[in-house]
Structure formats: structure tokens, C-alpha cells
Design an enzyme around this catalytic site. Structure first.
Site, short mmCIF file in Angstrom:
data_model
loop_
_atom_site.label_atom_id
_atom_site.label_comp_id
_atom_site.label_asym_id
_atom_site.label_seq_id
_atom_site.Cartn_x
_atom_site.Cartn_y
_atom_site.Cartn_z
N GLU A 141 2.68 2.53 -4.60
CA GLU A 141 3.14 3.25 -5.79
C GLU A 141 4.58 3.74 -5.61
O GLU A 141 4.87 4.94 -5.72
CB GLU A 141 2.20 4.41 -6.11
CG GLU A 141 0.79 3.93 -6.46
CD GLU A 141 -0.12 5.01 -7.02
OE1 GLU A 141 0.10 6.19 -6.72
OE2 GLU A 141 -1.06 4.67 -7.75
N GLU A 184 -5.62 -1.20 -7.32
CA GLU A 184 -6.33 0.08 -7.45
C GLU A 184 -6.77 0.25 -8.89
O GLU A 184 -5.99 -0.01 -9.82
CB GLU A 184 -5.43 1.28 -7.11
CG GLU A 184 -5.24 1.53 -5.65
CD GLU A 184 -4.47 2.82 -5.37
OE1 GLU A 184 -4.68 3.81 -6.10
OE2 GLU A 184 -3.67 2.81 -4.44
#
Ligand code: BGP
Length: 485
Positions: A192, A384
């Protein structure tokens, strides 16, 4: 004659699995020579929607370093995967996992971050994990940096704010690529990466600047260093282990316009571009024009070395991965989200939200997959996706998590629709296949898993593992290659 066809379902070699991160599962924070990390100096919070990750200062780090227990710092204990990995991988294999995404803790290999030689006990742990996965034909997908770095690098040079960290990181990645050559087919560089604009947890840089402008300047500079380190890792991997592939990783958060008013549509496009900017750099190999405008308008000046732009252009990633939990809404007169954060942004009246306020949007996953495929034309990987919930273990040791099954079923159905739309999708690793410590809150009780772990927020419990109802459901999904939802 042109006879149109389209894929009817997931490809045969689709990579089904689950994803975790070292500091959320491993524990054993002071074993086998491991150094403390940025994640392990972050205190737990009792406020459910509060993000605990960015209340960190040099003095709170010193307090944490003096505290040699895990009571206030749950990421030190995780769920003791370090000692349970055989049992846990066996359970993943029972579900039929084809891939397991996990991170290698930089601090197990380089305890302070600036050593010249790796700690062989740290490498030996990941040897054991990878050997165990291979026994069950589960392919490793390794995240090289998942929200942590040796705390020594924060104290020495304020983490990624310093250009020197690039060399420290690439010494670590070179060791990993050489040591695991031929055994790890897929890597991700920074988890991320876009959340680096939110601060410490991703950049390892504490807020040393006084004004919001200077703080933002520091964060974009830290991100620039990560972009270069990521490109150089790509260069290393291709030279050392040419069969392995490396990807970028973005917290994807699509922004919708609040109304069809063109001004709102345009405002949403600006927000969306700002989210995709990070993947633009890593996949296309250059800073996009709209960010140059943003930097100019906000007086952000990046220090670049003469070769930096060439490095970005020469070593783009092989594939693109992202996490997907929610979408958000904006409008033309919304306050500027320069410093965005999870669970902020506008509410969408068409969507339900999780107990933590994350807006659940399965259709948005199809929209996003199509948009990203159109924009990059590189294989995509959903690394995810999942639902944090307060699960209850019944007296006969069951967890009836129908809400989780419902959430995952709807997202996988939309993913399948995207594959039918023609999106090239490599795989899906749901987040937290085994209960783990929540990243944003450091709670145990925000659970994602197919496997329940008996541990509470205070760290009490037997650490015994129990299969939830969703365990059997996911097993069926994988067995049918996504047909039986
Ligand atoms: C992502 C992180 C993960 C993970 C997940 C769920 O942002 O990459 O590390 O934790 O979100 O978030 P949380 O644990 O805060 O519920």
C-alpha cells in the site's frame, strides 16, 4: 469471419490464497536476533475507529524501546505464527491454497537496518516457512516491505525521508533475491505504497516538520525514495532470478462523484487520479502530468538525483497488485483530501459499512479492475480483500461467520465478472486467512480469518486455532475454481 469469444470463468492456473504481514502474525519479536521495527513501537488503542498508527514521536519510540514487554504493543506478539507456522500452513493447504502472501521482516535479516551482512537465523526462519509451503505446492508471494522497517533506521536517518535508506533496503532485497532464488516466484515491493502520504507507518519517518506543507513535502520525498528503491529492486530481481516476477501494491480506493454534476465528476476524477498516481509511477515509469501540476500548485519540490527518472523508466513492475476494501465519494466543494485516511471521505447512501465504518462495495471491485486493466494493460492481482468483524466462538468451538461468507462471495462474483469482461487477473489472496492483529487499531478482536485464534485484545488466550464456517466455504470455492460460491 470474426467470432467474438470471452473467458467464461477464472483461468485454470488462478492463484487462490490468503495474505498476512510479518508484524501482524509472527510474534517472536525478540527471538533469533530480530531487531524491533516501526510497527512494534505503535501502541494499541481502545478506540475502535481511531487509527493508532500515527501517534508516534521520537519520545514515544524511546518509551517503547525501554518497554521490553508486549503488553502495550500487540504487533510484537502477533498470533505466534513464528512457532505455529507448520500448523497454520497445514490449515491453508487443507483449504486448497495455491498461493500464500506473507512479508519477510527486514528486521529479522538486518536487525538495525544498516548492517552489511544478514542475520542467518532470520533467513533460516523463512527457509523453514518456504520449505513448508512447497511441501503442499503452495507458491510464496513475498511482500518485501509491509508497513515496517528496522526502528534503527528511523532513529538514525528518519526512515525513508533519507536517501540513504534506498541503499539499506536494496542490500536487504539483494540478499533475499539471491537466497530464495528459484523458490519465490512472486514479490511485491511496498505494501500500500500510497499510504506513505499518511505518515509514519509506511515511511518510518516521524513528523519532524512544523507546517502541514513541510510535512507533506517530507512524505512525498520519502515516497520518491521508495519509488527508486522499488525500481532498483526490480532491476536486481530481473538480473538475479529472471523467472520471478515483481509487482507494485496500492491501497485502491475508487472515488465516486456525489452527484452527476460535471463539477463533482471532475472532482472525483482528480481524487481517483491521486490514488492511482503511485501505480502510474511504478507501472508506467514516470510521474504523471497531473501530479506535476499538483506539486507545482502546492509548492512541493522533490529532490531527485540525475539518474532517477531513467531508473523509474527502465525498471517498471511486471504486474500490479492492490488491496480492495472500500470506495469513497467526493464533490466539488469537499475539503481537500491531501492527507487522506481510511474510513474518511464521503458516505455513499447506496452502501453498507462494516463495524469500523469501511463502506462495502463489491460492484466497485469490478469497476476498479476494469479501470486499472484499461489504464495499465499489465496483469492484475487482488492481494487483499476481506471483512473485519467481531466473531463469536460458540461453546462448542464453532464460528458461524455467514456475514464474512456473504462479503467474500459478493466480491469474488464481481471479480469473476471482471474476468469475463477481459481483465487479466492473476489471483486473489483474501486478507487475514487466519485471525491476526489489526494494523490500524492493533486490536485482536477485529478478525478477518477463516481460522479463529483464541487470543483477546489483552493478549490472553490459548492461541488454539479453530476452523470457522467460512473455512469450509473457501475450500469449496477453491476446489471449484470459483464456480461454487
Ligand atoms: C491493509 C493493510 C493490512 C491489513 C488490512 C486490514 O491496509 O495492508 O496490513 O491490516 O489493511 O486493515 P486493519 O487491520 O486495520 O483492519
Amino acid at each position: 469471419m470474426y467470432k467474438p469469444t470471452y473467458p467464461k470463468t477464472f483461468p485454470k492456473d488462478f492463484l487462490w490464497g490468503g495474505a498476512t504481514a510479518a508484524n501482524q502474525v509472527e510474534g517472536a519479536w525478540n527471538e533469533a536476533g530480530k531487531g524491533l521495527t516501526t510497527a512494534e513501537v505503535v501502541k494499541k488503542t481502545t478506540d475502535r475507529k481511531h487509527m493508532s498508527m500515527d501517534d508516534v514521536t521520537i519520545s514515544s519510540i524511546q518509551t517503547a524501546l525501554d518497554d521490553q514487554t508486549d503488553t502495550m504493543y500487540p504487533k510484537r506478539r502477533g498470533v505466534d505464527f513464528y512457532h505455529h507456522y507448520k500448523e497454520d500452513i497445514k490449515l491453508f493447504a487443507e483449504m486448497g491454497f495455491k498461493v500464500y502472501r506473507f512479508s519477510i521482516a527486514w528486521s529479522r535479516l538486518f536487525p538495525k537496518g544498516d548492517e552489511l551482512k544478514p542475520n542467518s537465523d532470520g533467513l533460516a526462519f523463512y527457509d523453514r516457512v518456504i520449505d513448508e509451503l512447497r511441501r503442499y505446492h503452495i507458491q510464496p508471494l513475498v511482500t518485501l516491505s509491509h508497513y515496517e522497517m528496522p526502528i534503527g533506521l528511523t532513529l538514525k536517518q528518519n526512515g525513508w525521508a533519507s536517501r540513504a535508506t534506498i541503499a539499506d533496503f536494496n542490500r536487504f532485497t539483494e540478499v533475499v533475491f539471491k537466497h530464495f532464488k528459484g523458490r519465490v516466484p512472486y514479490y511485491l515491493t511496498f505494501n500500500e505504497i500510497n499510504t506513505g502520504t499518511w505518515g509514519f507507518h509506511a515511511t518510518g519517518a516521524v513528523d519532524t516538520e512544523n507546517s502541514a506543507h513541510d510535512q507533506m513535502q517530507l512524505r512525498y520525498q520519502a515516497l520518491h525514495h521508495q519509488f527508486i528503491a522499488s525500481a532498483l529492486a526490480t532491476k536486481q530481481l530481473h538480473a538475479i532470478d529472471p523467472d520471478a516476477k515483481i509487482g507494485s501494491m496500492l491501497a485502491r480506493m475508487q472515488t465516486y462523484p456525489a452527484t452527476p454534476n460535471p463539477a463533482d465528476v471532475q472532482a472525483a476524477q482528480v481524487e481517483d487520479d491521486k490514488n492511482l498516481f503511485f501505480t502510474d509511477v511504478q507501472a508506467r515509469g514516470e510521474y504523471p502530468e497531473f501530479m506535476n501540476r499538483f506539486f507545482a500548485e502546492n509548492d512541493i519540490q522533490l529532490q531527485m538525483a540525475p539518474d532517477d527518472q531513467t531508473i523509474l523508466a527502465k525498471y517498471p513492475v511486471d504486474f500490479i497488485s492492490f488491496s480492495y476494501y472500500m470506495t469513497t465519494v467526493t464533490q466539488a466543494d469537499a475539503p481537500e483530501q491531501v492527507n487522506g485516511n481510511m474510513a474518511t471521505g464521503g458516505r455513499n447512501p447506496y452502501l453498507e459499512e462494516s463495524d469500523w465504518g469501511w463502506q462495502i462495495d463489491p460492484v466497485g471491485l469490478r469497476v476498479t479492475l476494469n479501470e486499472m486493466w484499461d489504464r495499465y494493460r499489465k496483469p492484475l492481482f487482488v492481494v487483499e480483500n476481506g471483512l473485519g468483524a467481531l466473531d463469536q466462538l460458540t461453546t462448542d468451538q464453532q464460528v458461524h461467520d455467514t456475514y464474512r461468507i456473504d462479503y467474500l462471495r459478493k466480491h469474488i462474483a464481481q471479480m469473476k465478472a471482471a474476468v469475463q469482461d477481459g481483465v487479466q487477473l492473476m489471483g486473489y489472496t483474501m486478507w487475514g486467512p487466519i485471525d491476526l492483529i489489526s494494523f490500524s487499531t492493533s486490536e485482536m478482536s477485529k478478525r478477518y480469518g477463516f481460522i479463529y485464534v483464541d487470543q483477546d485484545d489483552a493478549g490472553k488466550g490459548s492461541l488454539k486455532r479453530y476452523k470457522k464456517d467460512s473455512f469450509y466455504w473457501y475450500q469449496k470455492v477453491i476446489k471449484s475454481n470459483g464456480e461454487d460460491l
